[in-house]
Design a protein around this motif. Structure first.
Motif, PDB file in Angstrom:
ATOM      1  N   THR A  22       9.186 -35.697 -21.364  1.00 19.26           N
ATOM      2  CA  THR A  22       9.522 -35.547 -22.739  1.00 19.26           C
ATOM      3  C   THR A  22      10.942 -36.024 -22.869  1.00 19.26           C
ATOM      4  O   THR A  22      12.005 -35.838 -21.925  1.00 19.26           O
ATOM      5  N   THR A  23      11.278 -36.142 -24.186  1.00 16.88           N
ATOM      6  CA  THR A  23      12.792 -36.409 -24.428  1.00 16.88           C
ATOM      7  C   THR A  23      13.710 -35.022 -24.595  1.00 16.88           C
ATOM      8  O   THR A  23      13.061 -34.214 -24.634  1.00 16.88           O
ATOM      9  N   SER A  25      14.775 -34.286 -27.255  1.00 21.15           N
ATOM     10  CA  SER A  25      14.471 -33.291 -28.536  1.00 21.15           C
ATOM     11  C   SER A  25      12.860 -32.776 -28.405  1.00 21.15           C
ATOM     12  O   SER A  25      12.448 -32.218 -29.287  1.00 21.15           O
ATOM     13  N   GLY A  26      12.218 -33.098 -27.141  1.00 20.11           N
ATOM     14  CA  GLY A  26      11.073 -32.604 -27.458  1.00 20.11           C
ATOM     15  C   GLY A  26       9.752 -33.354 -27.350  1.00 20.11           C
ATOM     16  O   GLY A  26       8.612 -32.946 -27.341  1.00 20.11           O
ATOM     17  N   ILE A  27       9.975 -34.829 -27.767  1.00 22.74           N
ATOM     18  CA  ILE A  27       8.961 -35.442 -27.943  1.00 22.74           C
ATOM     19  C   ILE A  27       8.344 -36.248 -26.740  1.00 22.74           C
ATOM     20  O   ILE A  27       9.094 -36.354 -25.609  1.00 22.74           O
ATOM     21  N   ILE A  28       7.131 -35.916 -26.559  1.00 22.94           N
ATOM     22  CA  ILE A  28       6.254 -36.266 -25.558  1.00 22.94           C
ATOM     23  C   ILE A  28       6.279 -37.570 -25.338  1.00 22.94           C
ATOM     24  O   ILE A  28       5.832 -38.769 -26.090  1.00 22.94           O
ATOM     25  N   ILE A  29       6.344 -38.260 -24.026  1.00 22.54           N
ATOM     26  CA  ILE A  29       6.616 -39.771 -23.698  1.00 22.54           C
ATOM     27  C   ILE A  29       5.322 -39.899 -23.023  1.00 22.54           C
ATOM     28  O   ILE A  29       4.679 -39.465 -22.037  1.00 22.54           O
TER      29      ILE A  29
END
Length: 92
Positions: A22-23, A25-29
């Motif tokens: 995850t980044t 900011s919480g975005i899943i990669i």
């Protein structure tokens, strides 16, 4: 972290850190977009060359090049073997 492997000369065996999932900011990669890790922990160290002693030791966290070394699998775990001069530095 003991491995039954002894690198020769100035080579270092590294256990790469897991790729970020995850980044900040919480975005899943997704798996297809994950970057190859460039940090890892030294698991085994060779004896060095006669005129160049080794500067890293087992347990050091190191930073290495994205395409440095050779990937190998020992006892079901992924490792990277690199020459000491392919390492950028020790972290922390």
């Amino acid at each position: 972290m003991s491995v039954n492997f002894k690198p020769l000369a100035d080579r270092v065996l590294i256990e790469p850190n897991a790729a970020e999932t995850t980044t900040a900011s919480g975005i899943i990669i997704p798996d297809t977009a994950k970057e190859k890790p460039q940090e890892g922990t030294v698991v085994a160290v060779g004896n060095g060359k006669t005129d160049e002693p080794m500067t890293v030791k087992v347990g050091d966290k190191v930073l290495y090049g994205k395409y440095a070394g050779t990937e190998l699998k020992l006892d079901g775990k992924d490792y990277l073997i690199v020459k000491e001069n392919d390492l950028f530095g020790i972290i922390g």
